[in-house]
Scaffold this motif. Structure first.
Motif, PDB file in Angstrom:
ATOM      1  N   GLY A  20       0.936  -1.238   0.004  1.00  0.00           N
ATOM      2  CA  GLY A  20       0.109   0.019  -0.080  1.00  0.00           C
ATOM      3  C   GLY A  20       0.874   1.245  -0.034  1.00  0.00           C
ATOM      4  N   LEU A  21       2.121   1.193   0.080  1.00  0.00           N
ATOM      5  CA  LEU A  21       2.904   2.366  -0.024  1.00  0.00           C
ATOM      6  C   LEU A  21       2.828   3.116  -1.492  1.00  0.00           C
ATOM      7  CD1 LEU A  21       4.326   1.293   2.553  1.00  0.00           C
ATOM      8  CD2 LEU A  21       6.462   2.287   1.885  1.00  0.00           C
ATOM      9  N   SER A  22       2.944   4.439  -1.467  1.00  0.00           N
ATOM     10  CA  SER A  22       3.225   4.986  -2.674  1.00  0.00           C
ATOM     11  C   SER A  22       4.172   4.647  -3.704  1.00  0.00           C
ATOM     12  CB  SER A  22       2.955   6.502  -2.647  1.00  0.00           C
ATOM     13  OG  SER A  22       4.109   7.014  -2.274  1.00  0.00           O
ATOM     14  N   LEU A  23       4.120   4.863  -4.862  1.00  0.00           N
ATOM     15  CA  LEU A  23       5.426   4.542  -5.526  1.00  0.00           C
ATOM     16  C   LEU A  23       6.514   5.167  -5.138  1.00  0.00           C
ATOM     17  CD1 LEU A  23       6.600   3.230  -8.090  1.00  0.00           C
ATOM     18  CD2 LEU A  23       5.874   5.079  -9.660  1.00  0.00           C
ATOM     19  N   MET A  24       6.471   6.626  -4.876  1.00  0.00           N
ATOM     20  CA  MET A  24       7.614   7.500  -4.467  1.00  0.00           C
ATOM     21  C   MET A  24       8.162   6.846  -3.210  1.00  0.00           C
ATOM     22  SD  MET A  24       9.624  10.047  -4.666  1.00  0.00           S
ATOM     23  CE  MET A  24       8.795  11.074  -5.852  1.00  0.00           C
ATOM     24  N   SER A  25       7.283   6.379  -2.039  1.00  0.00           N
ATOM     25  CA  SER A  25       7.594   6.008  -0.799  1.00  0.00           C
ATOM     26  C   SER A  25       8.379   4.606  -1.091  1.00  0.00           C
ATOM     27  CB  SER A  25       6.601   5.879   0.181  1.00  0.00           C
ATOM     28  OG  SER A  25       5.872   6.938   0.263  1.00  0.00           O
ATOM     29  N   SER A  26       7.845   3.792  -1.604  1.00  0.00           N
ATOM     30  CA  SER A  26       8.262   2.398  -2.151  1.00  0.00           C
ATOM     31  C   SER A  26       9.857   2.575  -2.982  1.00  0.00           C
ATOM     32  CB  SER A  26       7.421   1.844  -3.139  1.00  0.00           C
ATOM     33  OG  SER A  26       6.189   1.458  -2.764  1.00  0.00           O
ATOM     34  N   SER A  27       9.883   3.566  -3.838  1.00  0.00           N
ATOM     35  CA  SER A  27      11.247   3.816  -4.279  1.00  0.00           C
ATOM     36  C   SER A  27      12.245   4.265  -3.343  1.00  0.00           C
ATOM     37  CB  SER A  27      10.857   4.534  -5.514  1.00  0.00           C
ATOM     38  OG  SER A  27      11.995   4.430  -6.197  1.00  0.00           O
ATOM     39  N   LEU A  28      11.673   5.085  -2.468  1.00  0.00           N
ATOM     40  CA  LEU A  28      12.634   5.703  -1.473  1.00  0.00           C
ATOM     41  C   LEU A  28      13.016   4.628  -0.511  1.00  0.00           C
ATOM     42  CD1 LEU A  28      11.300   9.159  -0.702  1.00  0.00           C
ATOM     43  CD2 LEU A  28      13.255   8.559  -2.181  1.00  0.00           C
ATOM     44  N   LEU A  29      12.240   3.775  -0.132  1.00  0.00           N
ATOM     45  CA  LEU A  29      12.416   2.656   0.943  1.00  0.00           C
ATOM     46  C   LEU A  29      13.584   1.862   0.321  1.00  0.00           C
ATOM     47  CD1 LEU A  29      12.006   1.143   3.590  1.00  0.00           C
ATOM     48  CD2 LEU A  29      10.050   0.161   2.416  1.00  0.00           C
ATOM     49  N   SER A  30      13.320   1.446  -1.064  1.00  0.00           N
ATOM     50  CA  SER A  30      13.995   0.780  -1.675  1.00  0.00           C
ATOM     51  C   SER A  30      15.658   1.269  -1.689  1.00  0.00           C
ATOM     52  CB  SER A  30      13.670   0.299  -3.108  1.00  0.00           C
ATOM     53  OG  SER A  30      14.492  -0.208  -3.876  1.00  0.00           O
ATOM     54  N   ALA A  31      15.637   2.533  -2.213  1.00  0.00           N
ATOM     55  CA  ALA A  31      16.966   3.190  -2.032  1.00  0.00           C
ATOM     56  C   ALA A  31      17.582   3.399  -0.558  1.00  0.00           C
ATOM     57  CB  ALA A  31      16.892   4.487  -2.776  1.00  0.00           C
ATOM     58  N   LEU A  32      16.682   3.436   0.274  1.00  0.00           N
ATOM     59  CA  LEU A  32      17.358   3.690   1.519  1.00  0.00           C
ATOM     60  C   LEU A  32      18.118   2.110   1.922  1.00  0.00           C
ATOM     61  CD1 LEU A  32      17.630   5.098   4.238  1.00  0.00           C
ATOM     62  CD2 LEU A  32      15.709   3.964   4.982  1.00  0.00           C
ATOM     63  N   ILE A  33      17.445   1.190   1.813  1.00  0.00           N
ATOM     64  CA  ILE A  33      17.648  -0.093   2.130  1.00  0.00           C
ATOM     65  C   ILE A  33      18.959  -0.613   1.149  1.00  0.00           C
ATOM     66  CG2 ILE A  33      17.316  -2.585   2.322  1.00  0.00           C
ATOM     67  CD1 ILE A  33      14.460  -1.675   3.166  1.00  0.00           C
ATOM     68  N   PHE A  34      18.845  -0.271  -0.055  1.00  0.00           N
ATOM     69  CA  PHE A  34      20.034  -0.506  -0.988  1.00  0.00           C
ATOM     70  C   PHE A  34      21.243   0.168  -0.675  1.00  0.00           C
ATOM     71  CE2 PHE A  34      22.284   0.034  -5.026  1.00  0.00           C
ATOM     72  CZ  PHE A  34      22.333  -1.420  -5.532  1.00  0.00           C
ATOM     73  N   GLY A  35      21.240   1.558  -0.422  1.00  0.00           N
ATOM     74  CA  GLY A  35      22.195   2.181   0.048  1.00  0.00           C
ATOM     75  C   GLY A  35      22.983   1.560   1.448  1.00  0.00           C
ATOM     76  N   LEU A  36      22.049   1.354   2.524  1.00  0.00           N
ATOM     77  CA  LEU A  36      22.662   0.798   3.724  1.00  0.00           C
ATOM     78  C   LEU A  36      23.253  -0.442   3.519  1.00  0.00           C
ATOM     79  CD1 LEU A  36      19.557   1.909   6.155  1.00  0.00           C
ATOM     80  CD2 LEU A  36      21.736   3.045   5.826  1.00  0.00           C
ATOM     81  N   MET A  37      22.736  -1.287   2.555  1.00  0.00           N
ATOM     82  CA  MET A  37      23.318  -2.586   2.460  1.00  0.00           C
ATOM     83  C   MET A  37      24.812  -2.464   2.175  1.00  0.00           C
ATOM     84  SD  MET A  37      20.564  -4.828   0.511  1.00  0.00           S
ATOM     85  CE  MET A  37      21.760  -5.158  -0.770  1.00  0.00           C
ATOM     86  N   HIS A  38      25.125  -1.222   1.469  1.00  0.00           N
ATOM     87  CA  HIS A  38      26.813  -1.005   1.003  1.00  0.00           C
ATOM     88  C   HIS A  38      27.397  -0.314   2.145  1.00  0.00           C
ATOM     89  CE1 HIS A  38      24.683  -1.554  -2.908  1.00  0.00           C
ATOM     90  NE2 HIS A  38      25.787  -1.869  -3.474  1.00  0.00           N
ATOM     91  N   SER A  39      26.799  -0.025   3.194  1.00  0.00           N
ATOM     92  CA  SER A  39      27.632   0.370   4.137  1.00  0.00           C
ATOM     93  C   SER A  39      28.866   0.020   4.752  1.00  0.00           C
ATOM     94  CB  SER A  39      26.803   1.032   5.589  1.00  0.00           C
ATOM     95  OG  SER A  39      26.079  -0.060   5.857  1.00  0.00           O
ATOM     96  N   PHE A  40      28.823  -1.513   4.991  1.00  0.00           N
ATOM     97  CA  PHE A  40      29.902  -2.186   5.014  1.00  0.00           C
ATOM     98  C   PHE A  40      30.983  -2.236   4.172  1.00  0.00           C
ATOM     99  CE2 PHE A  40      26.725  -4.261   7.847  1.00  0.00           C
ATOM    100  CZ  PHE A  40      27.042  -3.716   8.776  1.00  0.00           C
ATOM    101  N   VAL A  41      30.741  -2.389   3.042  1.00  0.00           N
ATOM    102  CA  VAL A  41      31.554  -2.162   1.703  1.00  0.00           C
ATOM    103  C   VAL A  41      32.439  -0.929   1.849  1.00  0.00           C
ATOM    104  CG1 VAL A  41      32.000  -2.276  -0.597  1.00  0.00           C
ATOM    105  CG2 VAL A  41      30.324  -3.769   0.569  1.00  0.00           C
ATOM    106  N   TYR A  42      31.464   0.222   2.066  1.00  0.00           N
ATOM    107  CA  TYR A  42      32.222   1.385   1.920  1.00  0.00           C
ATOM    108  C   TYR A  42      32.680   2.228   3.258  1.00  0.00           C
ATOM    109  CZ  TYR A  42      31.030   1.188  -2.743  1.00  0.00           C
ATOM    110  OH  TYR A  42      30.837   0.795  -4.139  1.00  0.00           O
TER     111      TYR A  42
END
Length: 93
Positions: A20-42
């Protein structure tokens, strides 16, 4: 590895939209999690600069990949190809 990242990023996007999240909210959540997944690498020893790096670079990249996914009629191949091209250009420079 890139296909796995695409499956995860798009999986988060579509799951959030189905919940039920909007497209914008869903995309931002995806981006947030995707970015955080890279925190150990960087990780550079600083939470602030590491988070800034992964959210501005990897998070924004995920927003672009999500946009390509949506513009190619939800084709994972479009977002995967854009991901491959971004990584190749990054490696060249």
């Amino acid at each position: 590895m890139l296909m796995g990242e695409e499956l995860l990023g798009i999986g988060i996007l579509e799951t959030a939209r189905n919940k039920g999240l909007s497209l914008m909210s869903s995309s931002l959540l995806s981006a947030l999690i995707f970015g955080l997944m890279h925190s150990f690498v960087y990780w550079d020893g600083s939470i602030f600069s590491t988070l800034l790096h992964v959210l501005l670079l990897q998070g924004v990249a995920r927003l672009i990949f999500n946009s390509v996914y949506l513009k190619t009629n939800r084709s994972i191949w479009g977002s995967w190809l854009s991901h491959v091209l971004v990584d190749i250009v990054t490696l060249i420079f």
